[in-house]
Design an enzyme around this catalytic site. Structure first.
Site, PDB file in Angstrom:
ATOM      1  CB  SER A  50      -1.328  68.515  67.031  1.00  0.00           C
ATOM      2  OG  SER A  50      -1.779  69.772  66.582  1.00  0.00           O
ATOM      3  CG  ASP A  88       4.057  72.699  63.935  1.00  0.00           C
ATOM      4  OD1 ASP A  88       4.972  73.449  64.330  1.00  0.00           O
ATOM      5  OD2 ASP A  88       3.313  72.060  64.694  1.00  0.00           O
ATOM      6  CE  LYS A 118       4.403  75.058  66.835  1.00  0.00           C
ATOM      7  NZ  LYS A 118       5.093  73.767  67.107  1.00  0.00           N
ATOM      8  CD  GLU A 120       8.230  69.665  67.819  1.00  0.00           C
ATOM      9  OE1 GLU A 120       9.004  68.745  68.159  1.00  0.00           O
ATOM     10  OE2 GLU A 120       7.000  69.514  67.709  1.00  0.00           O
ATOM     11  CD  GLU A 186       3.855  70.618  73.772  1.00  0.00           C
ATOM     12  OE1 GLU A 186       4.183  71.076  72.664  1.00  0.00           O
ATOM     13  OE2 GLU A 186       3.128  69.613  73.907  1.00  0.00           O
TER      14      GLU A 186
END
Ligand code: KIV
Length: 274
Positions: A50, A88, A118, A120, A186
């Site tokens: 982000s 991330d 991390k 996704e 999320e």
């Protein structure tokens, strides 16, 4: 030189052992000063991709690079003494397959000092998560809304309503079975996230996923009211620092134009007093 370097006070197994206990407190951080503030109160400082939208004005997280994550990761690690940093993996740095993911995760860990990454994805990332965890890379998984897939998902929508619920459940199970030490949920509906939390033995960390998760994460600039381009429904603003900064800058500009700043107390004498 000692054979054993000092290790961080909190490591991924400590996070896993917090399952079902006092909720884990997680915030993003991208800079050393913010990391210091987060460190005082949080269990994990997430260097989220982000950062691309929040600090670099990007329209999505797609353009974030490994080099950006390393730069911000190093800054955050410098500011932490007790909270655990997690970095991330950016879009394009792990999706090709386990070998690419390992190479880039190893860079993130070696060049920042963070003990975990991390990434996704659910079932389709299970092989990669297993490959990484078997080789010393602790992985926090991330399912439900996965912002790097915004273009295939068709927007930042709730993921896991109705028939989609079983797919998200299967994604979470696959990440746990592959060895993830925790998992971000999320924008997952509250009932489903409670079910996932009840079934998994690793902590779930929710963002827009209800109060039943084992922990919560927010983007720090959202909760401080510093990122004001838009406010997702799941964000609670605990401060309005953006408005306070706007007022401060307006005051400064007015005082400079009126020659009211700097005052005599901000200047230096021409001669040192004897
Ligand atoms: O990039 C990020 O900040 C994240 C959190 C929103 C979980 O992935």
């Amino acid at each position: 030189m000692s054979a054993t370097a000092p290790v961080r006070p909190v490591l991924p197994p400590d996070i896993t052992s917090r399952k079902g206990g006092v909720p884990l407190v997680v915030l993003t951080a991208y800079t050393t000063p913010m990391a210091r503030l987060v460190d005082a109160h949080c269990d994990i400082a997430l260097v989220g991709d982000s950062v691309g939208m929040v600090l670099h004005g990007m329209p999505s997280t797609i353009g974030v690079t490994l080099e950006m994550m390393i730069l911000h990761g190093r800054a955050v690690v410098r500011g932490l003494q007790k909270a655990m940093p997690v970095i991330d993996m950016p879009f394009g740095s792990y999706e090709e397959g386990p070998a690419q993911a390992y190479r880039n995760a190893a860079r993130l860990m070696a060049e920042t000092g963070a003990p975990a990454v991390k990434l996704e994805g659910g079932q389709h990332m299970a092989e990669t998560i297993a490959f990484l965890t078997a080789r010393g890379v602790p992985v926090m998984a991330h399912v439900g809304l996965t912002p790097q897939a915004v273009n295939t998902l068709g927007g930042y929508k709730v993921v896991g309503r109705d028939a989609e619920a079983e797919r998200v459940m299967a994604d979470a199970r696959a990440c746990e079975a592959a060895g993830a030490f925790s998992i971000v949920l999320e924008k997952v509906p509250v009932g489903l996230s409670a079910r996932i939390t009840g079934e998994l033995s690793i902590p779930t960390i929710g963002i827009g996923a209800g109060v039943d998760c084992d922990g919560q994460v927010l983007v720090i600039d959202d909760m401080l009211g510093m990122f004001t381009a838009f406010k997702p429904k799941f964000v609670k603003r605990y401060a309005e620092l953006g408005a306070a900064a706007d007022q401060a800058i307006a005051d400064y500009a007015a005082e400079v134009r009126a020659r009211a700043f700097p005052g005599p107390e901000h200047g230096f004498a021409d001669q040192v007093k004897s």
